[in-house]
Design a protein around this motif. Sequence first.
Motif, PDB file in Angstrom:
ATOM      1  N   GLY A  29       0.810  -1.211   0.000  1.00  0.00           N
ATOM      2  CA  GLY A  29       0.000   0.000   0.000  1.00  0.00           C
ATOM      3  C   GLY A  29       0.838   1.253   0.000  1.00  0.00           C
ATOM      4  N   VAL A  30       0.334   2.283  -0.671  1.00  0.00           N
ATOM      5  CA  VAL A  30       1.010   3.575  -0.769  1.00  0.00           C
ATOM      6  C   VAL A  30      -0.027   4.683  -0.742  1.00  0.00           C
ATOM      7  CG1 VAL A  30       3.004   2.670  -2.038  1.00  0.00           C
ATOM      8  CG2 VAL A  30       1.020   3.502  -3.297  1.00  0.00           C
ATOM      9  N   SER A  31       0.464   5.915  -0.520  1.00  0.00           N
ATOM     10  CA  SER A  31      -0.439   7.064  -0.503  1.00  0.00           C
ATOM     11  C   SER A  31      -0.164   8.049  -1.627  1.00  0.00           C
ATOM     12  CB  SER A  31      -0.339   7.794   0.843  1.00  0.00           C
ATOM     13  OG  SER A  31      -0.865   6.975   1.864  1.00  0.00           O
ATOM     14  N   ALA A  32       0.934   7.871  -2.344  1.00  0.00           N
ATOM     15  CA  ALA A  32       1.299   8.800  -3.415  1.00  0.00           C
ATOM     16  C   ALA A  32       1.249   8.107  -4.771  1.00  0.00           C
ATOM     17  CB  ALA A  32       2.699   9.357  -3.175  1.00  0.00           C
ATOM     18  N   ASP A  33       0.781   8.833  -5.770  1.00  0.00           N
ATOM     19  CA  ASP A  33       0.684   8.279  -7.122  1.00  0.00           C
ATOM     20  C   ASP A  33       2.035   7.798  -7.634  1.00  0.00           C
ATOM     21  OD1 ASP A  33      -1.937   9.076  -6.878  1.00  0.00           O
ATOM     22  OD2 ASP A  33      -1.844  10.583  -8.465  1.00  0.00           O
ATOM     23  N   PRO A  56     -10.116  12.697  -8.928  1.00  0.00           N
ATOM     24  CA  PRO A  56     -10.526  12.173 -10.227  1.00  0.00           C
ATOM     25  C   PRO A  56      -9.414  12.168 -11.283  1.00  0.00           C
ATOM     26  CG  PRO A  56     -12.251  13.586  -9.359  1.00  0.00           C
ATOM     27  CD  PRO A  56     -11.068  13.717  -8.430  1.00  0.00           C
ATOM     28  N   GLU A  57      -8.620  13.240 -11.350  1.00  0.00           N
ATOM     29  CA  GLU A  57      -7.556  13.294 -12.356  1.00  0.00           C
ATOM     30  C   GLU A  57      -6.505  12.227 -12.082  1.00  0.00           C
ATOM     31  OE1 GLU A  57      -8.188  16.074 -10.285  1.00  0.00           O
ATOM     32  OE2 GLU A  57      -9.719  16.831 -11.644  1.00  0.00           O
ATOM     33  N   SER A  58      -6.140  12.078 -10.818  1.00  0.00           N
ATOM     34  CA  SER A  58      -5.165  11.052 -10.436  1.00  0.00           C
ATOM     35  C   SER A  58      -5.728   9.661 -10.685  1.00  0.00           C
ATOM     36  CB  SER A  58      -4.794  11.188  -8.958  1.00  0.00           C
ATOM     37  OG  SER A  58      -4.046  12.359  -8.739  1.00  0.00           O
ATOM     38  N   ARG A  59      -6.981   9.477 -10.330  1.00  0.00           N
ATOM     39  CA  ARG A  59      -7.638   8.181 -10.516  1.00  0.00           C
ATOM     40  C   ARG A  59      -7.582   7.749 -11.985  1.00  0.00           C
ATOM     41  NH1 ARG A  59     -11.267   5.693  -7.198  1.00  0.00           N
ATOM     42  NH2 ARG A  59     -11.136   7.500  -5.833  1.00  0.00           N
TER      43      ARG A  59
END
Length: 102
Positions: A29-33, A56-59
Amino acid sequence: MRTLVLGRTPSRVAEVLATLRADGFDAEGVSADEDARKLMETEEFGVLIIGGGVEPESRTAIKEFAAAHGVRRVLDGALTAPFDAYVRREFEPVIRETAAAR
């Protein structure tokens, strides 16, 4: 089959990982793209879980990146309490199904 969890709240990512690992799943698991991209570049992950707090953009960008790097299933999640029950009900059956379809 490895599962990658991307979520903006580290404590929630940790809770999802704890449940998955306790139930025998291989998960990171991570929290940054950027961290998620680095892990997906290994092409070792079959399932990606994206938390509800991911913008949304990151997703969209992460889903495209995942598809290009061997991820077979992407799950959109918005955890509800109790988190362990949600993970077992919503994520684990899909991970099992994806692993069985190899």
